[in-house]
Design a protein around this motif. Structure first.
Motif, PDB file in Angstrom:
ATOM      1  N   THR A  25      47.621  51.385  42.279  1.00  0.00           N
ATOM      2  CA  THR A  25      48.749  51.408  43.249  1.00  0.00           C
ATOM      3  C   THR A  25      50.082  51.261  42.681  1.00  0.00           C
ATOM      4  N   PHE A  26      50.055  50.155  41.615  1.00  0.00           N
ATOM      5  CA  PHE A  26      51.573  49.793  41.084  1.00  0.00           C
ATOM      6  C   PHE A  26      52.145  50.986  40.304  1.00  0.00           C
ATOM      7  N   SER A  27      51.114  51.386  39.495  1.00  0.00           N
ATOM      8  CA  SER A  27      51.480  52.582  38.473  1.00  0.00           C
ATOM      9  C   SER A  27      51.916  53.617  39.299  1.00  0.00           C
TER      10      SER A  27
ATOM     11  N   PHE B 135      27.054  41.198  38.327  1.00  0.00           N
ATOM     12  CA  PHE B 135      27.888  39.967  38.338  1.00  0.00           C
ATOM     13  C   PHE B 135      29.202  40.342  38.579  1.00  0.00           C
ATOM     14  N   MET B 136      29.789  41.429  37.705  1.00  0.00           N
ATOM     15  CA  MET B 136      31.360  41.747  38.143  1.00  0.00           C
ATOM     16  C   MET B 136      31.579  42.295  39.404  1.00  0.00           C
ATOM     17  N   GLU B 137      30.633  42.992  39.979  1.00  0.00           N
ATOM     18  CA  GLU B 137      30.822  43.518  41.156  1.00  0.00           C
ATOM     19  C   GLU B 137      30.911  42.427  42.324  1.00  0.00           C
ATOM     20  N   ARG B 138      30.072  41.540  41.898  1.00  0.00           N
ATOM     21  CA  ARG B 138      30.036  40.213  43.301  1.00  0.00           C
ATOM     22  C   ARG B 138      30.951  39.497  43.024  1.00  0.00           C
TER      23      ARG B 138
ATOM     24  N   PRO C 168      37.764  41.833  39.864  1.00  0.00           N
ATOM     25  CA  PRO C 168      38.094  43.086  38.918  1.00  0.00           C
ATOM     26  C   PRO C 168      38.403  44.249  39.633  1.00  0.00           C
ATOM     27  N   ALA C 169      37.632  44.802  40.673  1.00  0.00           N
ATOM     28  CA  ALA C 169      37.706  45.799  41.595  1.00  0.00           C
ATOM     29  C   ALA C 169      39.176  45.989  42.192  1.00  0.00           C
ATOM     30  N   ILE C 170      39.531  44.709  42.530  1.00  0.00           N
ATOM     31  CA  ILE C 170      40.815  44.535  43.223  1.00  0.00           C
ATOM     32  C   ILE C 170      41.957  44.826  42.422  1.00  0.00           C
ATOM     33  N   LEU C 171      41.761  44.173  41.214  1.00  0.00           N
ATOM     34  CA  LEU C 171      42.946  44.258  40.388  1.00  0.00           C
ATOM     35  C   LEU C 171      42.931  45.670  39.868  1.00  0.00           C
ATOM     36  N   LYS C 172      41.757  46.156  39.843  1.00  0.00           N
ATOM     37  CA  LYS C 172      42.110  47.485  39.332  1.00  0.00           C
ATOM     38  C   LYS C 172      42.578  48.698  40.223  1.00  0.00           C
ATOM     39  N   GLY C 173      42.220  48.184  41.407  1.00  0.00           N
ATOM     40  CA  GLY C 173      42.944  49.154  42.482  1.00  0.00           C
ATOM     41  C   GLY C 173      44.337  48.951  42.574  1.00  0.00           C
TER      42      GLY C 173
END
Ligand code: SF4
Ligand code: SF4
Length: 221
Positions: A31-33, A15-18, A22-27
């Protein structure tokens, strides 16, 4: 034996992958770090801010060639064609002339290197018996046309800028000033002095006793 079937069907998404979010926010977090870390700690950057910052290259770097000169300012080159013959890219062109100084015999009336063909192998440096052609650490070579990529004597002759502070400095050459063997004036294999095997061989040669003088020939009646 029955053929083995490998199931390559992708596992169903959770469900989370769909949701994708969350994956976009993780990426984005990753990037920002990196972005903020690089802003505050630029020294850790693996890239350099060229041209303000320049990478330090090896003493054996094969960059733009220079023609070495004697103390009187004349070229050391005696137009022997050894470098032209050794060049695998066929990019050196020499025309020889008779030197007014008898001891020098010949000199290059024309000496050209086509840098669009040169593969920076350094064979010409190795082949030269007169220590007349060296390479520098200059890698900033770009051209708009073929003519400007062909360097003649006037562009190849060594200048003070080549070795001045902030200049490219010497690169690949037959020997290196810092070498203790060179300082001792001992045997040093041309261009390969830093190879340990050859160093050991050179040390062995230097340990060899000098050849005995031949006995005087017997007088004949
Ligand atoms: S570096 Fe190699 S390719 Fe370039 S001029 Fe010398 S011998 Fe030729
Ligand atoms: S090998 Fe050396 S001396 Fe002979 S032509 Fe080339 S640069 Fe000149």
């Amino acid at each position: 034996m029955p053929a083995r079937v490998v199931n390559v069907t992708a596992a169903p998404m959770t469900f989370m992958e769909r949701l994708y979010l969350p994956a976009i926010l993780k990426g984005m977090a990753l990037t920002f770090s990196h972005f903020f870390r690089n802003l505050v700690d630029i020294k850790r950057l693996p890239t350099i801010q060229f041209p303000e910052m320049r990478r330090v290259y090896s003493e054996r770097y094969r960059g733009r060639h220079i023609l070495k000169t004697r103390e009187d300012g004349s070229l050391k080159c005696v137009a022997c064609y050894m470098c032209e013959t050794a060049c695998p890219a066929d990019c050196i062109h020499i025309e020889a002339g008779e030197h007014p100084v008898l001891a020098y015999e010949k000199y290059p009336v024309k000496f050209e290197i086509d840098f669009l063909r040169c593969v920076m192998c350094g064979f010409c440096v190795d082949a030269c018996p007169k220590d007349a052609i060296w390479m520098t650490k200059d890698y900033e070579m770009s051209y708009f046309d073929r003519e400007s990529a062909i360097y003649g004597i006037e562009k190849l002759r060594e200048t003070r800028e080549d070795t001045a502070a902030g200049g490219p400095g010497y690169g690949y050459r037959p020997y290196y000033g810092e070498s203790p063997m060179r300082k001792a004036g001992e045997f040093e294999p041309s261009g390969l002095a830093l190879l340990p095997v050859l160093k050991k061989r050179a040390e062995a040669i230097n340990r060899m006793p000098p050849p005995k003088a031949a006995p005087p020939a017997a007088k004949t009646a």
